[in-house]
Design a protein around this motif. Structure first.
Motif, PDB file in Angstrom:
ATOM      1  N   ILE A  61      38.787  39.360  37.416  1.00 41.76           N
ATOM      2  CA  ILE A  61      39.167  40.585  38.129  1.00 41.76           C
ATOM      3  C   ILE A  61      39.040  40.430  39.640  1.00 41.76           C
ATOM      4  N   ILE A  62      37.936  39.837  40.096  1.00 41.21           N
ATOM      5  CA  ILE A  62      37.710  39.727  41.540  1.00 41.21           C
ATOM      6  C   ILE A  62      38.617  38.674  42.180  1.00 41.21           C
ATOM      7  N   SER A  63      38.773  37.523  41.539  1.00 36.58           N
ATOM      8  CA  SER A  63      39.587  36.452  42.129  1.00 36.58           C
ATOM      9  C   SER A  63      41.068  36.596  41.798  1.00 36.58           C
ATOM     10  N   GLN A  64      41.359  37.389  40.745  1.00 36.57           N
ATOM     11  CA  GLN A  64      42.741  37.549  40.253  1.00 36.57           C
ATOM     12  C   GLN A  64      43.357  36.203  39.862  1.00 36.57           C
ATOM     13  N   LYS A  65      42.492  35.303  39.368  1.00 35.89           N
ATOM     14  CA  LYS A  65      42.947  34.005  38.877  1.00 35.89           C
ATOM     15  C   LYS A  65      42.194  33.663  37.603  1.00 35.89           C
ATOM     16  N   GLY A  66      42.783  32.786  36.792  1.00 32.53           N
ATOM     17  CA  GLY A  66      42.122  32.321  35.588  1.00 32.53           C
ATOM     18  C   GLY A  66      41.041  31.304  35.908  1.00 32.53           C
ATOM     19  N   SER A 216      42.799  39.429  34.513  1.00 33.49           N
ATOM     20  CA  SER A 216      43.579  39.383  35.749  1.00 33.49           C
ATOM     21  C   SER A 216      45.003  39.885  35.517  1.00 33.49           C
ATOM     22  N   GLU A 217      45.470  39.770  34.264  1.00 29.37           N
ATOM     23  CA  GLU A 217      46.785  40.321  33.905  1.00 29.37           C
ATOM     24  C   GLU A 217      46.727  41.841  33.811  1.00 29.37           C
ATOM     25  N   LYS A 218      45.619  42.357  33.270  1.00 33.29           N
ATOM     26  CA  LYS A 218      45.529  43.791  32.986  1.00 33.29           C
ATOM     27  C   LYS A 218      45.064  44.604  34.185  1.00 33.29           C
ATOM     28  N   TRP A 219      44.030  44.143  34.885  1.00 31.25           N
ATOM     29  CA  TRP A 219      43.438  44.923  35.965  1.00 31.25           C
ATOM     30  C   TRP A 219      43.621  44.213  37.310  1.00 31.25           C
ATOM     31  N   LYS A 220      44.200  44.905  38.268  1.00 32.85           N
ATOM     32  CA  LYS A 220      44.498  44.326  39.577  1.00 32.85           C
ATOM     33  C   LYS A 220      43.548  44.812  40.673  1.00 32.85           C
ATOM     34  N   GLU A 221      42.628  45.728  40.339  1.00 30.84           N
ATOM     35  CA  GLU A 221      41.725  46.291  41.340  1.00 30.84           C
ATOM     36  C   GLU A 221      40.273  46.150  40.910  1.00 30.84           C
ATOM     37  N   LYS A 222      39.393  46.037  41.902  1.00 31.15           N
ATOM     38  CA  LYS A 222      37.968  45.834  41.640  1.00 31.15           C
ATOM     39  C   LYS A 222      37.307  47.034  40.951  1.00 31.15           C
ATOM     40  N   LYS A 223      37.895  48.219  41.115  1.00 29.57           N
ATOM     41  CA  LYS A 223      37.294  49.425  40.551  1.00 29.57           C
ATOM     42  C   LYS A 223      37.238  49.387  39.017  1.00 29.57           C
ATOM     43  N   PHE A 224      38.030  48.489  38.397  1.00 27.17           N
ATOM     44  CA  PHE A 224      38.064  48.403  36.941  1.00 27.17           C
ATOM     45  C   PHE A 224      36.999  47.458  36.380  1.00 27.17           C
ATOM     46  N   LEU A 225      36.156  46.907  37.252  1.00 23.85           N
ATOM     47  CA  LEU A 225      35.143  45.954  36.813  1.00 23.85           C
ATOM     48  C   LEU A 225      34.178  46.581  35.809  1.00 23.85           C
ATOM     49  N   LYS A 226      33.736  47.800  36.079  1.00 23.53           N
ATOM     50  CA  LYS A 226      32.807  48.486  35.174  1.00 23.53           C
ATOM     51  C   LYS A 226      33.472  48.743  33.826  1.00 23.53           C
ATOM     52  N   TYR A 374      30.151  40.428  44.710  1.00 24.30           N
ATOM     53  CA  TYR A 374      30.139  40.515  43.242  1.00 24.30           C
ATOM     54  C   TYR A 374      29.595  39.245  42.593  1.00 24.30           C
ATOM     55  N   LYS A 375      28.975  38.379  43.390  1.00 27.48           N
ATOM     56  CA  LYS A 375      28.386  37.174  42.824  1.00 27.48           C
ATOM     57  C   LYS A 375      27.174  37.534  41.963  1.00 27.48           C
ATOM     58  N   ASN A 376      26.646  36.566  41.225  1.00 22.79           N
ATOM     59  CA  ASN A 376      25.559  36.805  40.287  1.00 22.79           C
ATOM     60  C   ASN A 376      24.316  37.390  40.953  1.00 22.79           C
ATOM     61  N   SER A 377      23.681  38.312  40.244  1.00 21.56           N
ATOM     62  CA  SER A 377      22.374  38.825  40.665  1.00 21.56           C
ATOM     63  C   SER A 377      21.293  37.893  40.107  1.00 21.56           C
ATOM     64  N   LEU A 378      20.035  38.146  40.465  1.00 19.37           N
ATOM     65  CA  LEU A 378      18.925  37.327  39.967  1.00 19.37           C
ATOM     66  C   LEU A 378      18.844  37.403  38.449  1.00 19.37           C
ATOM     67  N   LEU A 379      18.959  38.613  37.894  1.00 20.17           N
ATOM     68  CA  LEU A 379      18.893  38.787  36.437  1.00 20.17           C
ATOM     69  C   LEU A 379      20.033  38.043  35.750  1.00 20.17           C
ATOM     70  N   GLN A 380      21.233  38.131  36.303  1.00 20.44           N
ATOM     71  CA  GLN A 380      22.381  37.436  35.717  1.00 20.44           C
ATOM     72  C   GLN A 380      22.192  35.929  35.762  1.00 20.44           C
TER      73      GLN A 380
END
Length: 403
Positions: A61-66, A216-226, A374-380
């Motif tokens: 979603i963030i990079s819009q690439k596979g 990346s095909e379905k969602w083009k915006e960052k707001k759809f991450l959740k 949107y990079k990994n958090s400590l927990l992730q």
């Protein structure tokens, strides 16, 4: 709820991809051989799958690439890029082509359990008509090249498959206390090969590529991450419940000499009548069809990224890749050819590939240049490190088992 249902799609395809004939057979054998004692392994596999697939979805979603596109772009040195892409290409494309015969054969077994075997003699060969039928269905769905149509088909198939296996598990009236005890790891060495099979059929390398491309095909915006995360968790948990239902059904039946899900369905007839047999057959058919579609689709996305193609679902090059994988699978299945060497190569390559891809995925989702905030958090990162350790262990055991 209505708006949420509209957003279903990529996660459902991921769960459909890992619940194939191999998963059905692995869960059946685990239930027959070890009872309920390996339910904890399925719980572990669901957790691992969610952690890795969430990273893949976020990357898409963030990079819009596979994922293969990102590998190609981020590995700057030509030698490392070539080695990585060659490994991915061989493991996913050749591996999926080898396993495609098994996916189609699984769907065929479901049809044969209900309608019997149908053969057509062509010259000196006997061709299985059901293999050609399943292949034609998969080809037609993929040829349409419409992502929304693909989503609707998969949602329908997954719902049918889920209903079939869950209802079958309820019909066998399992012991609830034994089910609960099955989620506590005991005698780890006894069923280690069963654990490898269960986790290995759930945490699938090609799903990481498939998921990143699909979101990346379905969602083009960052707001759809959740939305993507919620949908992913629900879909994978549903897939895990289906896998557990298959294992529970096999364990509750108390049977011996069961080699696959069709044998289980046949063995259930004297006790539960035609009802359980029909549901098992329908579930196996749906599992086979979904996997026979997702494997060629994932292979096409991998080639697209490795080759740097700017191709859509409807492009000739994209269709040519999945058509090759699908036709090879139909050929091997219809003539009952067992591509043992190809499958062994695929197992070894995937055993190497899963930890490699997991490590790269872990590396790239920690790069601010790719994901920014949107990079990994400590927990992730902690959860990712645990899953990678599991992947390395399973990869090593998988290679050792084959060799």
């Amino acid at each position: 709820m209505k708006n949420y249902l509209k957003e279903l799609g990529p996660g459902i395809l991921v769960s459909a991809a890992f619940i194939g004939p191999g998963t059905v057979t692995s869960c059946t054998l685990a239930g027959v051989n070890f009872g309920y004692s390996l339910l904890w392994a399925l719980l572990l596999s669901v957790f691992s799958c969610i952690v890795l697939q969430e990273m893949a979805a976020r990357l898409g979603i963030i990079s819009q690439k596979g994922l293969s596109d990102n590998i190609r772009d981020e590995l700057k040195k030509p030698v490392w890029r070539f080695l990585a892409l060659a490994l991915i290409f061989s493991a996913i494309v050749v591996g999926n082509a080898a396993y495609e015969a098994g996916n189609i054969t699984g769907a065929v077994l479901g049809l044969q359990a209900v309608f019997g075997e149908q053969q057509l003699r062509v010259f000196q060969f006997e061709v299985n008509i059901w293999s050609i039928t399943v292949g034609a269905i998969a080809f037609a769905i993929l040829w349409i090249g419409n992502y929304k149509v693909l989503e609707k088909v998969f949602i329908a198939l997954v719902m049918v498959m889920s209903l079939a296996f869950i209802v079958t598990a309820i019909v066998v009236k399992p012991d609830i206390s034994k089910i609960l005890n099955g989620f506590i790891p005991n005698h780890l060495s006894t069923g280690i090969l069963g654990v490898i099979a269960l986790v290995g059929t759930t945490v699938v390398p090609y799903n990481l590529f498939l998921h990143a491309s699909l979101v990346s095909e379905k969602w083009k915006e960052k707001k759809f991450l959740k939305t993507a995360k919620i949908e992913l968790v629900i879909a994978i948990v549903l897939g895990g419940v289906v896998s557990m239902a298959i294992l529970i059904c096999a364990a509750a039946a108390g049977l011996d000499n069961v080699n696959n899900a069709v044998d289980l369905a046949e063995a259930l007839k004297p006790v539960f009548g035609e009802f359980a047999s029909w549901f098992m057959a329908i579930g196996l058919l749906a599992a086979g069809i979904t996997s026979s579609i997702t494997a060629p689709l994932a292979a096409a996305y991998v080639v697209k990224g490795c080759m740097g193609w700017n191709a859509s679902l409807k492009s000739v090059k994209f269709k040519a890749v999945w058509a090759f994988v699908l036709i090879l699978g139909v050929f091997c299945s219809s003539l009952k050819i067992q591509p043992i060497q190809l499958i062994q190569f695929a197992q070894i390559a995937n055993g190497i590939l899963l930890p490699v891809i997991a490590v790269f995925l872990f590396w790239v989702v920690n790069r601010a240049s790719v994901l920014g905030n949107y990079k990994n958090s400590l927990l992730q990162n902690i959860l990712g490190a645990v899953v990678i350790a599991i992947a390395i262990f399973l990869g090593g055991k998988s290679i050792y088992t084959v060799l």
